[in-house]
Design a protein around this motif. Structure first.
Motif, PDB file in Angstrom:
ATOM      1  N   VAL A  76       0.835  -1.206   0.000  1.00  0.00           N
ATOM      2  CA  VAL A  76       0.000   0.000   0.000  1.00  0.00           C
ATOM      3  C   VAL A  76       0.867   1.252   0.000  1.00  0.00           C
ATOM      4  CG1 VAL A  76      -1.638   1.344   1.360  1.00  0.00           C
ATOM      5  CG2 VAL A  76      -1.978  -1.121   1.079  1.00  0.00           C
ATOM      6  N   ALA A  77       1.900   1.268   0.860  1.00  0.00           N
ATOM      7  CA  ALA A  77       2.789   2.427   0.911  1.00  0.00           C
ATOM      8  C   ALA A  77       3.496   2.616  -0.428  1.00  0.00           C
ATOM      9  CB  ALA A  77       3.812   2.256   2.031  1.00  0.00           C
ATOM     10  N   GLY A  78       3.956   1.498  -1.006  1.00  0.00           N
ATOM     11  CA  GLY A  78       4.623   1.596  -2.301  1.00  0.00           C
ATOM     12  C   GLY A  78       3.685   2.073  -3.395  1.00  0.00           C
ATOM     13  N   GLY A  79       2.445   1.585  -3.366  1.00  0.00           N
ATOM     14  CA  GLY A  79       1.480   2.016  -4.367  1.00  0.00           C
ATOM     15  C   GLY A  79       1.182   3.500  -4.275  1.00  0.00           C
ATOM     16  N   VAL A  80       1.032   3.990  -3.027  1.00  0.00           N
ATOM     17  CA  VAL A  80       0.791   5.425  -2.831  1.00  0.00           C
ATOM     18  C   VAL A  80       1.976   6.238  -3.339  1.00  0.00           C
ATOM     19  CG1 VAL A  80       0.501   7.224  -1.087  1.00  0.00           C
ATOM     20  CG2 VAL A  80      -0.796   5.093  -0.911  1.00  0.00           C
ATOM     21  N   LEU A  81       3.199   5.764  -3.042  1.00  0.00           N
ATOM     22  CA  LEU A  81       4.392   6.463  -3.529  1.00  0.00           C
ATOM     23  C   LEU A  81       4.446   6.475  -5.052  1.00  0.00           C
ATOM     24  CD1 LEU A  81       7.169   5.241  -1.059  1.00  0.00           C
ATOM     25  CD2 LEU A  81       6.322   7.578  -1.342  1.00  0.00           C
ATOM     26  N   LEU A  82       4.120   5.336  -5.657  1.00  0.00           N
ATOM     27  CA  LEU A  82       4.141   5.256  -7.118  1.00  0.00           C
ATOM     28  C   LEU A  82       3.164   6.244  -7.739  1.00  0.00           C
ATOM     29  CD1 LEU A  82       4.285   1.381  -7.582  1.00  0.00           C
ATOM     30  CD2 LEU A  82       5.999   2.988  -8.422  1.00  0.00           C
ATOM     31  N   GLY A 122      13.663   3.212  -8.799  1.00  0.00           N
ATOM     32  CA  GLY A 122      13.523   2.025  -7.974  1.00  0.00           C
ATOM     33  C   GLY A 122      12.085   1.688  -7.647  1.00  0.00           C
ATOM     34  N   LEU A 123      11.222   2.702  -7.575  1.00  0.00           N
ATOM     35  CA  LEU A 123       9.818   2.457  -7.256  1.00  0.00           C
ATOM     36  C   LEU A 123       9.129   1.608  -8.318  1.00  0.00           C
ATOM     37  CD1 LEU A 123       8.728   6.001  -5.991  1.00  0.00           C
ATOM     38  CD2 LEU A 123       9.462   4.027  -4.640  1.00  0.00           C
ATOM     39  N   MET A 124       9.627   1.681  -9.554  1.00  0.00           N
ATOM     40  CA  MET A 124       9.004   0.905 -10.629  1.00  0.00           C
ATOM     41  C   MET A 124       9.148  -0.593 -10.413  1.00  0.00           C
ATOM     42  SD  MET A 124       7.396   2.629 -12.937  1.00  0.00           S
ATOM     43  CE  MET A 124       7.365   1.520 -14.335  1.00  0.00           C
ATOM     44  N   LEU A 125      10.128  -1.003  -9.605  1.00  0.00           N
ATOM     45  CA  LEU A 125      10.343  -2.426  -9.362  1.00  0.00           C
ATOM     46  C   LEU A 125       9.456  -2.975  -8.250  1.00  0.00           C
ATOM     47  CD1 LEU A 125      12.854  -1.713 -11.084  1.00  0.00           C
ATOM     48  CD2 LEU A 125      14.170  -3.296  -9.669  1.00  0.00           C
TER      49      LEU A 125
END
Length: 211
Positions: A76-82, A122-125
């Motif tokens: 969830v955190a990564g998705g929000v950042l993306l 890096g977020l794309m990974l």
């Protein structure tokens, strides 16, 4: 990791390599400035190393620290950042500017690290890495296992960067030898905007999968 995962990581690397903002256009500019193909080719490895460092930090942290309990929170955190980063890149008109092109290899690697980090490379990974099953039978990782747990992330970053380097090399040589930088003013599609849109889409997919 499965073959599909490695191919996805390589595909993302190729996409980053195609993006002139990730460094190959900078290498071409240096080569044209010095009127030397050797300078162009020598500029690409430091750029790739900077990109590897940026992507590797994110990938290693994700694979070393995630667990079944934390996977949803990380996703969830990564998705929000993306989504947030992608929207910022889509709406932002700011660009990094340098006073000159005469940088050492260390400075060039540092520039690439900052540029890749600023573009959220890096977020794309994250969607790819978080889709992998958690090692250790689904139990939360321990601190002593963190270094070993980081190895898949580092391997992922390596495959990603090798693909990025290969495509960036091909693009840089093609532009330098055949097209010339002038063609970019007339015909180049804004890959950075496309990449930002993909970033948003990847974030939305991550959020949907995590909920």
């Amino acid at each position: 990791m499965t073959t599909a995962t490695w191919l996805t990581l390589a595909g993302l690397g190729a996409f980053h390599g195609l993006n002139p903002a990730m460094g190959w256009l900078f290498a071409v500019a240096r080569g044209l400035q010095e009127r030397s193909r050797r300078v162009l080719l020598a500029s690409l490895p430091p750029i790739a190393l900077g990109h590897l460092a940026s992507v590797g930090v994110v990938a290693a942290l994700v694979t070393a620290t995630r667990s079944v309990a934390a996977s949803t929170a990380v996703a969830v955190a990564g998705g929000v950042l993306l989504v947030g980063f992608g929207l910022w890149r889509l709406l932002s008109r700011r660009h990094f500017r340098w006073a000159g092109m005469r940088l050492s290899n260390t400075q060039l690697a540092g520039w690439s690290f900052l540029m890749s980090s600023a573009h959220g490379a890096g977020l794309m990974l994250l969607p790819v890495l978080l889709a992998e099953p958690v090692a250790g039978g689904g139990h939360a990782g321990h601190l002593t296992a963190a270094p070993a747990g980081a190895l898949p992330g580092l391997a992922a970053a390596g495959v990603h960067t090798v693909a990025m380097f290969g495509v960036a090399l091909a693009a840089a040589v093609a532009v330098y030898e055949v097209l010339g930088v002038g063609v970019l003013r007339r015909a180049w599609f804004n890959v950075d905007r496309l990449w930002a849109g993909v970033l948003v889409a990847a974030g939305l997919v991550t959020l949907v999968a995590a909920t």
